[in-house]
Design a protein around this motif. Structure first.
Motif, mmCIF file in Angstrom:
data_model
loop_
_atom_site.group_PDB
_atom_site.id
_atom_site.type_symbol
_atom_site.label_atom_id
_atom_site.label_comp_id
_atom_site.label_asym_id
_atom_site.label_seq_id
_atom_site.Cartn_x
_atom_site.Cartn_y
_atom_site.Cartn_z
ATOM 1 N N LEU A 192 0.803 -1.338 0.004
ATOM 2 C CA LEU A 192 0.113 0.112 0.047
ATOM 3 C C LEU A 192 0.761 1.316 -0.132
ATOM 4 O O LEU A 192 1.799 1.199 0.897
ATOM 5 N N ASN A 193 0.517 2.270 -0.784
ATOM 6 C CA ASN A 193 1.213 3.333 -0.911
ATOM 7 C C ASN A 193 0.178 4.668 -0.948
ATOM 8 O O ASN A 193 0.782 5.769 -1.411
ATOM 9 N N THR A 194 -0.970 4.490 -0.476
ATOM 10 C CA THR A 194 -1.930 5.521 -0.451
ATOM 11 C C THR A 194 -2.449 5.816 1.007
ATOM 12 O O THR A 194 -2.469 4.783 1.659
ATOM 13 N N ILE A 195 -2.897 6.824 1.362
ATOM 14 C CA ILE A 195 -3.108 7.412 2.571
ATOM 15 C C ILE A 195 -4.359 8.400 2.462
ATOM 16 O O ILE A 195 -4.313 9.372 1.540
ATOM 17 N N LEU A 196 -5.315 8.556 3.302
ATOM 18 C CA LEU A 196 -6.307 9.485 3.254
ATOM 19 C C LEU A 196 -5.961 10.052 4.485
ATOM 20 O O LEU A 196 -6.152 9.800 5.877
ATOM 21 N N LYS A 197 -5.534 11.343 4.548
ATOM 22 C CA LYS A 197 -5.085 12.213 5.564
ATOM 23 C C LYS A 197 -6.167 13.314 6.100
ATOM 24 O O LYS A 197 -6.859 13.673 5.379
ATOM 25 N N GLY A 198 -6.083 13.292 7.432
ATOM 26 C CA GLY A 198 -7.003 14.435 8.134
ATOM 27 C C GLY A 198 -8.362 13.853 8.191
ATOM 28 O O GLY A 198 -9.348 14.681 8.228
ATOM 29 N N CYS A 199 -8.605 12.512 8.336
ATOM 30 C CA CYS A 199 -9.999 12.015 8.647
ATOM 31 C C CYS A 199 -10.387 12.253 10.221
ATOM 32 O O CYS A 199 -9.490 12.492 10.834
ATOM 33 N N THR A 200 -11.557 12.542 10.399
ATOM 34 C CA THR A 200 -12.000 12.686 11.712
ATOM 35 C C THR A 200 -12.851 11.531 12.365
ATOM 36 O O THR A 200 -13.968 11.220 11.763
ATOM 37 N N LEU A 201 -12.475 10.967 13.567
ATOM 38 C CA LEU A 201 -12.986 10.040 13.959
ATOM 39 C C LEU A 201 -13.779 10.473 15.371
ATOM 40 O O LEU A 201 -13.112 11.214 16.358
ATOM 41 N N ASN A 202 -14.836 10.298 15.410
ATOM 42 C CA ASN A 202 -15.650 10.807 16.832
ATOM 43 C C ASN A 202 -15.773 9.769 17.601
ATOM 44 O O ASN A 202 -16.744 8.810 17.353
ATOM 45 N N PHE A 203 -15.000 9.679 18.564
ATOM 46 C CA PHE A 203 -14.964 8.601 19.705
ATOM 47 C C PHE A 203 -15.681 9.069 20.933
ATOM 48 O O PHE A 203 -14.969 9.704 21.690
ATOM 49 N N LEU A 204 -16.796 8.592 21.571
ATOM 50 C CA LEU A 204 -17.319 9.196 22.735
ATOM 51 C C LEU A 204 -17.353 10.705 22.679
ATOM 52 O O LEU A 204 -17.001 11.250 23.889
ATOM 53 N N ASN A 205 -17.776 11.219 21.950
ATOM 54 C CA ASN A 205 -17.756 12.807 21.865
ATOM 55 C C ASN A 205 -16.680 13.459 21.758
ATOM 56 O O ASN A 205 -16.505 14.640 22.109
ATOM 57 N N HIS A 206 -15.248 12.762 21.650
ATOM 58 C CA HIS A 206 -14.334 13.229 21.498
ATOM 59 C C HIS A 206 -13.558 13.250 19.775
ATOM 60 O O HIS A 206 -13.823 12.064 19.467
ATOM 61 N N GLN A 207 -13.084 14.211 19.308
ATOM 62 C CA GLN A 207 -12.818 13.894 17.842
ATOM 63 C C GLN A 207 -11.370 13.850 17.781
ATOM 64 O O GLN A 207 -10.512 14.731 18.674
ATOM 65 N N PHE A 208 -10.917 13.014 17.167
ATOM 66 C CA PHE A 208 -9.346 12.580 16.706
ATOM 67 C C PHE A 208 -9.060 12.813 15.205
ATOM 68 O O PHE A 208 -10.125 12.133 14.404
ATOM 69 N N ASN A 209 -8.022 13.422 14.874
ATOM 70 C CA ASN A 209 -7.560 13.450 13.540
ATOM 71 C C ASN A 209 -6.744 12.141 13.159
ATOM 72 O O ASN A 209 -5.810 11.664 14.039
ATOM 73 N N ILE A 210 -7.373 11.573 12.131
ATOM 74 C CA ILE A 210 -6.575 10.144 11.620
ATOM 75 C C ILE A 210 -6.270 10.249 10.483
ATOM 76 O O ILE A 210 -6.789 10.800 9.864
ATOM 77 N N ASN A 211 -5.158 9.381 10.167
ATOM 78 C CA ASN A 211 -4.860 9.188 8.686
ATOM 79 C C ASN A 211 -5.092 7.391 8.510
ATOM 80 O O ASN A 211 -5.012 6.910 9.273
ATOM 81 N N LEU A 212 -5.854 7.156 7.338
ATOM 82 C CA LEU A 212 -6.183 6.003 6.880
ATOM 83 C C LEU A 212 -5.651 5.719 5.553
ATOM 84 O O LEU A 212 -5.601 6.199 4.750
ATOM 85 N N MET A 213 -5.280 4.113 5.748
ATOM 86 C CA MET A 213 -4.646 3.559 4.489
ATOM 87 C C MET A 213 -5.777 2.767 3.671
ATOM 88 O O MET A 213 -6.381 1.867 4.416
ATOM 89 N N PRO A 214 -6.241 3.098 2.570
ATOM 90 C CA PRO A 214 -7.382 2.153 2.081
ATOM 91 C C PRO A 214 -6.996 0.896 1.700
ATOM 92 O O PRO A 214 -5.738 0.642 1.013
ATOM 93 N N VAL A 215 -7.838 -0.282 2.107
ATOM 94 C CA VAL A 215 -7.380 -1.643 1.686
ATOM 95 C C VAL A 215 -8.723 -2.434 1.131
ATOM 96 O O VAL A 215 -9.891 -1.958 1.522
ATOM 97 N N GLU A 216 -8.669 -2.903 0.097
ATOM 98 C CA GLU A 216 -9.772 -3.555 -0.671
ATOM 99 C C GLU A 216 -10.367 -4.711 0.213
ATOM 100 O O GLU A 216 -9.624 -5.340 0.963
#
Length: 114
Positions: free
Chosen positions: A90-114
């Motif tokens: 894998l060499n692609t990434i989605l930068k700046g995703c926002t995960l809402n976990f128990l009303n707390h927001q976290f910026n995360i990077n995700l790598m797409p996988v089929e």
């Protein structure tokens, strides 16, 4: 885990860094500590698996179109071992995703996988 950006290689002698990804419901997977549930990811409900043994964060390619972030290309590949034992690069990434976990927001990077 090192991203091998500086030395451009790993112990296997290639330019890929190792990573693992597990799939919910696969009897062959042996995750460390796993918690799963439905959470908001970029204001879309997603079924998320939190695994303390995973080296990176991944997202299915099917879900990528729903979170409306253009993937970036990395200058190196990560070798990712899937639950079925296959290894993919894998060499692609989605930068700046926002995960809402128990009303707390976290910026995360995700790598797409089929």
């Amino acid at each position: 885990m090192k991203n091998n950006k500086g030395n451009r290689g790993n112990q296997a002698g290639n330019d890929r860094a190792p990573a693992k990804v597990y799939v919910v419901g696969n009897a062959g997977a042996n995750p460390d500590n796993v918690v799963a549930g439905t959470f908001l990811l970029n204001n879309r409900y997603a079924y998320i698996l939190f695994d303390t043994g995973a080296d990176r964060s991944f997202v299915s390619t099917a879900f990528c179109s729903q979170i409306d972030i253009t993937p970036s290309t990395l200058d190196h590949y990560y070798d990712v071992e899937l639950a079925d034992g296959r290894i993919i690069g894998l060499n692609t990434i989605l930068k700046g995703c926002t995960l809402n976990f128990l009303n707390h927001q976290f910026n995360i990077n995700l790598m797409p996988v089929e």
